[in-house]
Design an enzyme around this catalytic site. Structure first.
Site, mmCIF file in Angstrom:
data_model
loop_
_atom_site.group_PDB
_atom_site.id
_atom_site.type_symbol
_atom_site.label_atom_id
_atom_site.label_comp_id
_atom_site.label_asym_id
_atom_site.label_seq_id
_atom_site.Cartn_x
_atom_site.Cartn_y
_atom_site.Cartn_z
ATOM 1 N N THR A 114 29.398 41.603 33.967
ATOM 2 C CA THR A 114 29.541 42.996 33.524
ATOM 3 C C THR A 114 28.516 43.391 32.481
ATOM 4 O OG1 THR A 114 31.901 42.886 33.941
ATOM 5 C CG2 THR A 114 31.190 44.617 32.475
ATOM 6 N N SER A 127 30.364 37.032 38.570
ATOM 7 C CA SER A 127 30.657 35.595 38.461
ATOM 8 C C SER A 127 31.722 35.116 39.442
ATOM 9 C CB SER A 127 31.031 35.215 37.028
ATOM 10 O OG SER A 127 32.338 35.610 36.741
ATOM 11 N N SER A 128 32.369 36.039 40.167
ATOM 12 C CA SER A 128 33.286 35.590 41.209
ATOM 13 C C SER A 128 32.518 34.905 42.333
ATOM 14 C CB SER A 128 34.081 36.768 41.772
ATOM 15 O OG SER A 128 34.856 37.306 40.737
ATOM 16 N N GLN A 137 51.284 23.286 34.123
ATOM 17 C CA GLN A 137 51.189 24.737 34.275
ATOM 18 C C GLN A 137 51.291 25.434 32.917
ATOM 19 O OE1 GLN A 137 54.035 26.073 37.267
ATOM 20 N NE2 GLN A 137 53.345 24.488 38.669
ATOM 21 N N CYS A 138 51.801 24.723 31.901
ATOM 22 C CA CYS A 138 51.858 25.298 30.554
ATOM 23 C C CYS A 138 50.453 25.338 29.984
ATOM 24 C CB CYS A 138 52.728 24.444 29.628
ATOM 25 S SG CYS A 138 54.438 24.384 30.124
HETATM 26 N N1 ASP Z 1 33.608 40.637 37.312
HETATM 27 C C1 ASP Z 1 32.807 40.352 36.139
HETATM 28 C C2 ASP Z 1 32.187 38.967 36.305
HETATM 29 O O1 ASP Z 1 32.826 38.004 36.042
HETATM 30 C C3 ASP Z 1 33.643 40.428 34.906
HETATM 31 C C4 ASP Z 1 32.882 40.208 33.615
HETATM 32 O O2 ASP Z 1 31.710 39.968 33.554
HETATM 33 O O3 ASP Z 1 33.543 40.288 32.562
HETATM 34 O O4 ASP Z 1 31.055 38.875 36.716
#
Ligand code: ASP
Length: 339
Positions: free
Chosen positions: A12, A57-58, A274-275
């Site tokens: 972002t 980054s996804s 999971q905690c």
């Molecule tokens: N979707 C964005 C990413 O991870 C979110 C971010 O940069 O905060 O690339």
């Protein structure tokens, strides 16, 4: 004058809203620089490497982690520290992976990004970027103050492999509940000297090989034998098992037998909780003793991000599952506390 290499991968921080679709898309680094004239005033030289493909980054993956590690290796002697601009969504995975890939790291590798694009009026990007550079450049007695892979975000510096993204709408996006923050920025930039790791040797070793044949078994009451079997018999070498509380699972015989069969066939199963706070204590309850007995690895207080990337790293280095298990249970880069 010291020199910092900024590596721009996307996120972002460098996005702009498309005028017609209104969707956020990455822009190039020159457009970022235009928004931060302050970069000219720093008391260090800035070199920039921008990835050819700027990504959300996804879309991050182990091949890009290897490229990043290679870039750090190639520039290691020439610069004093690294700042990596990265989307926040998977930043903790990349920071964790890099922490395992960069052994005996003696220079700062500081990840940062932002929740709002750098061109937005209320952006958090400028502070994150400027302070990340300051941290990457910080020295005492000619040695880096933070020779670790870290995330700097919203006035806090985290050990990368202890952090995770927990909030998608606040500027305070990251947490590290099982390890103290390494620095805090306010009027002063204060380092928690005793919590910062120092390299035991001054000779960087870069491990670029990662094996992503890893599955995740997240438990819930009522999980069926069919679901567990599908995961345990899938064509992977390592399984990260997210358990209840202090590392507990059902004691149903079918479940223990399936885990044992998988381990006997050469798979490595790592138990993390999971905690988000606290640690796995195999054998504390009757519901975890059987796991220890059949050879499940204890993940202690590791984050999910660390567990997955550590598994990928170790499977990339070693063939022997017992050795992988032993090192999973060993503190390699400050990622776990043995209780
Ligand atoms: N979707 C964005 C990413 O991870 C979110 C971010 O940069 O905060 O690339």
């Amino acid at each position: 004058m010291s020199q910092i290499l900024i590596i721009y991968t996307g996120g972002t921080i460098g996005m702009m809203s498309d005028p017609t679709t209104k969707v956020l898309r990455p822009i190039n680094f020159e457009q970022i620089m235009d928004n931060v004239p302050e970069l000219e005033k720093l008391n260090c030289k800035i070199k920039v490497h921008s990835f050819d493909e700027i990504i959300d980054s996804s879309n991050m993956n182990p091949a890009i982690w290897s490229q990043l590690a290679g870039l750090i290796e190639a520039n290691y002697d020439a610069v004093d520290g690294f700042v990596i601009l990265h989307g926040s969504d998977t930043m903790s995975f990349t920071a964790s992976a890099l922490s395992f890939m960069l052994q005996h790291l003696a220079k700062p590798v500081i990840f940062t990004g932002s929740q709002l694009p750098i061109s937005a009026i209320r952006t958090d990007a400028k502070e994150n970027l400027m302070t990340a550079i300051e941290i990457a450049n910080a020295k005492k007695n000619d040695r880096a103050r933070v020779p670790e892979v870290c995330i700097y975000f919203d006035y806090k510096l985290f050990r990368g492999n202890r952090s995770f993204k927990y909030n998608s709408s606040k500027f305070e996006a990251f947490r590290s509940p099982n390890y103290p923050i390494l620095a805090e920025s306010g009027v002063h930039l204060r380092f928690s000297v005793n919590d910062i790791r120092q390299p035991d040797e001054d000779r960087l070793i870069v491990h670029k090989n990662l094996v992503s044949d890893v599955a995740v078994l997240k438990l819930y009451p009522g999980i069926s034998p069919k679901v567990v079997e599908t995961i345990l018999t899938s064509d992977v070498r390592g399984i990260v098992m997210e358990t209840f509380g202090a590392g507990n699972t059902t004691t149903d015989q079918w479940f223990t037998e399936m885990l044992k069969t998988a381990i006997d066939s050469g798979k490595v199963i790592l138990d993390i909780s999971q905690c988000k706070v606290g640690t796995v204590e195999l054998g504390r309850y009757e519901t975890s003793r059987q796991l220890r007995d059949i050879g499940v690895a204890n993940g202690y207080d590791m984050t999910f991000e660390s567990a997955v990337t550590k598994m990928m790293h170790l499977l990339g280095q070693l063939d022997n599952p017992k050795e992988v298990k032993r090192l999973l249970e060993t503190d390699l880069r400050g990622e776990l506390t043995i209780s």
